[in-house]
Design a protein around this motif. Structure first.
Motif, PDB file in Angstrom:
ATOM      1  N   UNK A 123      -4.672  -8.450   6.142  1.00  0.00           N
ATOM      2  CA  UNK A 123      -4.712  -9.057   5.304  1.00  0.00           C
ATOM      3  C   UNK A 123      -3.510  -9.458   4.349  1.00  0.00           C
ATOM      4  N   UNK A 124      -2.837  -8.507   4.401  1.00  0.00           N
ATOM      5  CA  UNK A 124      -1.267  -8.775   4.079  1.00  0.00           C
ATOM      6  C   UNK A 124      -0.611  -9.556   4.537  1.00  0.00           C
ATOM      7  N   UNK A 125      -0.232  -9.412   5.590  1.00  0.00           N
ATOM      8  CA  UNK A 125       0.427 -10.304   6.596  1.00  0.00           C
ATOM      9  C   UNK A 125      -0.278 -11.956   5.688  1.00  0.00           C
ATOM     10  N   UNK A 126      -1.294 -12.176   5.878  1.00  0.00           N
ATOM     11  CA  UNK A 126      -1.729 -13.721   5.839  1.00  0.00           C
ATOM     12  C   UNK A 126      -1.489 -13.957   4.361  1.00  0.00           C
ATOM     13  N   UNK A 127      -1.496 -13.414   3.863  1.00  0.00           N
ATOM     14  CA  UNK A 127      -1.365 -13.391   1.614  1.00  0.00           C
ATOM     15  C   UNK A 127       0.415 -13.624   1.889  1.00  0.00           C
ATOM     16  N   UNK A 128       1.216 -12.961   2.171  1.00  0.00           N
ATOM     17  CA  UNK A 128       2.549 -12.874   2.964  1.00  0.00           C
ATOM     18  C   UNK A 128       3.049 -14.484   2.874  1.00  0.00           C
ATOM     19  N   UNK A 144     -13.224  -2.890  -0.710  1.00  0.00           N
ATOM     20  CA  UNK A 144     -12.907  -3.810  -1.801  1.00  0.00           C
ATOM     21  C   UNK A 144     -11.487  -2.846  -2.577  1.00  0.00           C
ATOM     22  N   UNK A 145     -12.754  -1.767  -3.089  1.00  0.00           N
ATOM     23  CA  UNK A 145     -11.782  -0.928  -4.219  1.00  0.00           C
ATOM     24  C   UNK A 145     -10.605  -0.715  -3.227  1.00  0.00           C
ATOM     25  N   UNK A 146     -10.825  -0.230  -1.664  1.00  0.00           N
ATOM     26  CA  UNK A 146      -9.702   0.262  -1.361  1.00  0.00           C
ATOM     27  C   UNK A 146      -8.676  -0.136  -1.267  1.00  0.00           C
ATOM     28  N   UNK A 147      -8.602  -1.806  -1.268  1.00  0.00           N
ATOM     29  CA  UNK A 147      -8.205  -2.387  -1.017  1.00  0.00           C
ATOM     30  C   UNK A 147      -7.158  -3.073  -1.535  1.00  0.00           C
ATOM     31  N   UNK A 148      -8.001  -3.015  -3.114  1.00  0.00           N
ATOM     32  CA  UNK A 148      -7.308  -3.304  -4.227  1.00  0.00           C
ATOM     33  C   UNK A 148      -6.736  -2.474  -5.135  1.00  0.00           C
ATOM     34  N   UNK A 149      -7.187  -0.796  -4.785  1.00  0.00           N
ATOM     35  CA  UNK A 149      -6.971   0.843  -5.735  1.00  0.00           C
ATOM     36  C   UNK A 149      -7.861   0.141  -6.885  1.00  0.00           C
ATOM     37  N   UNK A 150      -8.823   0.316  -6.661  1.00  0.00           N
ATOM     38  CA  UNK A 150      -9.464   0.314  -7.834  1.00  0.00           C
ATOM     39  C   UNK A 150     -10.384   1.300  -7.739  1.00  0.00           C
ATOM     40  N   UNK A 151     -11.393   2.047  -8.609  1.00  0.00           N
ATOM     41  CA  UNK A 151     -12.021   3.019  -8.660  1.00  0.00           C
ATOM     42  C   UNK A 151     -13.351   1.742  -8.269  1.00  0.00           C
ATOM     43  N   UNK A 160     -12.048 -13.176  -5.316  1.00  0.00           N
ATOM     44  CA  UNK A 160     -13.451 -13.549  -4.385  1.00  0.00           C
ATOM     45  C   UNK A 160     -12.252 -13.462  -3.067  1.00  0.00           C
ATOM     46  N   UNK A 161     -13.404 -13.344  -2.593  1.00  0.00           N
ATOM     47  CA  UNK A 161     -13.217 -12.459  -0.698  1.00  0.00           C
ATOM     48  C   UNK A 161     -13.108 -14.422  -0.008  1.00  0.00           C
ATOM     49  N   UNK A 162     -12.843 -15.277  -0.760  1.00  0.00           N
ATOM     50  CA  UNK A 162     -13.044 -16.818  -0.180  1.00  0.00           C
ATOM     51  C   UNK A 162     -11.126 -17.301  -0.506  1.00  0.00           C
ATOM     52  N   UNK A 163     -10.450 -16.902  -1.252  1.00  0.00           N
ATOM     53  CA  UNK A 163      -8.794 -17.958  -1.280  1.00  0.00           C
ATOM     54  C   UNK A 163      -8.235 -16.979   0.066  1.00  0.00           C
ATOM     55  N   UNK A 164      -7.406 -15.398  -0.530  1.00  0.00           N
ATOM     56  CA  UNK A 164      -6.464 -14.745   0.034  1.00  0.00           C
ATOM     57  C   UNK A 164      -7.277 -14.495   1.188  1.00  0.00           C
ATOM     58  N   UNK A 165      -8.332 -13.997   1.309  1.00  0.00           N
ATOM     59  CA  UNK A 165      -9.109 -12.792   2.033  1.00  0.00           C
ATOM     60  C   UNK A 165      -9.456 -13.241   3.508  1.00  0.00           C
ATOM     61  N   UNK A 166      -9.530 -15.418   3.099  1.00  0.00           N
ATOM     62  CA  UNK A 166      -9.884 -15.587   3.970  1.00  0.00           C
ATOM     63  C   UNK A 166     -11.552 -15.559   4.396  1.00  0.00           C
ATOM     64  N   UNK A 167     -12.484 -15.831   3.536  1.00  0.00           N
ATOM     65  CA  UNK A 167     -14.052 -15.305   4.277  1.00  0.00           C
ATOM     66  C   UNK A 167     -14.829 -15.557   2.743  1.00  0.00           C
ATOM     67  N   UNK A 168     -13.894 -17.256   2.540  1.00  0.00           N
ATOM     68  CA  UNK A 168     -14.807 -18.655   2.275  1.00  0.00           C
ATOM     69  C   UNK A 168     -16.467 -18.468   2.359  1.00  0.00           C
TER      70      UNK A 168
END
Ligand SMILES: *Cc1c(COP(=O)(O)O)cnc(C)c1O
Length: 354
Positions: free
Chosen positions: A261-266, A67-74, A209-217
């Motif tokens: 994931x980015x393509x799905x979100x777009x 998750x941290x890598x995907x969103x560039x947070x520590x 959450x992973x339930x919306x854009x990430x598609x893993x509800x």
């Protein structure tokens, strides 16, 4: 029998998702995208080697790292949970004394109030403007004047789909001593996130959450991101093995394909924009649709005095959307689903069923 339930629990009712089998489900803001065959193949290989008889990693290290890598947070500032719902419950239950006042907006995600009331906390409702936007200065004044300890809200908002700018939210965070619990469940669909600065503030927690854009509800996974002090409390207060071993395995694999994931979100952002355009066209034709709100999310919100009747008529055509009094919330489905919804709605309006 002498045991009496605490008063606040006597009228509690279990959450009721819509019942029945509908052809098209646009009621829960889920993604219509599913994981790629390649990543599912990888999951299949991995789950045959999982040590099922052992407790999972209590800190879901791999999932937090992905998750941290995907969103560039520590990764050290991330806590994982069984859906962000678990984190909302944890924050509401653990962070406040019974005399603290916690602010929620009307309208906003209903679970904030549900958890606060279930835990016996004092909930203060702050109003939104008539157009469903938030007046940030009035909100800051209310927090100071009423000595409010925390505010929890979604940005962009579920159900209104309206977003507050990053500058406005930061202004709020900097202007109050209260804890700001910022639910960015839908921020993947917009570009005003505070994730990149969250660790700089000692009164800000962001929920994802992973339930919306990430598609893993279905796998139930959510995250809190905050500075070290707040994260330590969340780690200490959560159930030790809250995220199960299968969810951790899925997350490490499925969050590690940012391009997909980015393509799905777009695609979801584009789909929502065209769903909005189609609804604006219907609004121009039929007075019964009063307002269609410009979305910052993967759903469209509209106002109609006939919302309940439209909702029922759509269900009769086996299409489920969400109805909130005089408003309807329609999640973006696949292009075929969206087209079927628009056809059904224009038929309902044309035939004057409502
Ligand atoms: C869907 C939603 C959540 C819940 O997410 P889970 O991770 O599935 O529990 C939280 N906040 C908002 C605003 C939502 O719409």
């Amino acid at each position: 029998m002498s045991y009496q339930l605490p008063k606040r629990l006597q009228t509690l009712v279990p959450y009721q998702p819509i019942e029945g089998d509908y052809r098209i489900r646009l009621d829960a803001n889920e993604s219509f995208f599913t994981p790629t065959p390649k990543s599912l193949e990888e999951v299949k290989n991995q789950i045959s080697t999982i040590p099922y008889h052992r407790y999972p990693d209590p800190y879901a290290t791999g999932a937090c790292q992905a998750f941290a890598d995907y969103h560039q947070v520590p990764a050290s500032n991330v806590v994982a949970a069984n859906g962000s719902d678990e984190l909302i419950g944890l924050l509401c239950g653990v962070f406040f004394d019974d005399t603290d006042q916690i602010a929620v907006f009307e309208q906003d995600f209903s679970m904030y109030r549900v958890y606060l009331e279930t835990y016996g906390k004092r909930c203060v409702t702050l109003p939104k403007c008539a157009d469903l936007t938030i007046d940030i200065e009035k909100t800051i004044e209310a927090i100071q004047a009423q000595n409010i300890s925390a505010i929890i809200f979604s940005n962009p908002c579920n159900p209104t789909s309206i977003g507050m700018t990053r500058a406005d939210v930061l202004h709020l965070v900097k202007s109050v001593d209260a804890l700001v619990i910022l639910d960015e469940a839908y921020m993947d669909f917009w570009n005003q996130s505070l994730l990149d600065v969250v660790t700089e503030y000692d009164n800000l927690v962001i929920l994802k959450t992973c339930s919306k854009a990430i598609g893993l509800a279905g796998i139930r996974l959510g995250f809190a991101i905050a500075n070290d002090r707040l994260i330590r409390v969340l780690r200490a207060a959560k159930a030790p093995y809250n995220v199960n071993i299968l969810t951790q395995c899925y997350a490490e694999i499925l969050l590690s394909d940012p391009d997909y994931l980015n393509r799905c979100t777009t695609a979801l952002v584009q789909g929502t924009a065209s769903l909005y355009q189609s609804l604006v066209v219907l609004q121009d034709q039929y007075d019964v649709i009063e307002t269609v709100y410009k979305p910052c999310t993967n759903f469209v919100y509209l106002k109609s005095s006939q919302a309940t009747a439209i909702h029922t008529a759509l269900l009769e055509k086996s299409i489920a959307v969400r109805c909130f009094k005089e408003y309807l919330r329609i999640s973006c489905g696949s292009p075929v689903e969206n087209a079927a919804f628009i056809t059904a709605l224009s038929d309902i309006l044309k035939e004057g069923l409502v």
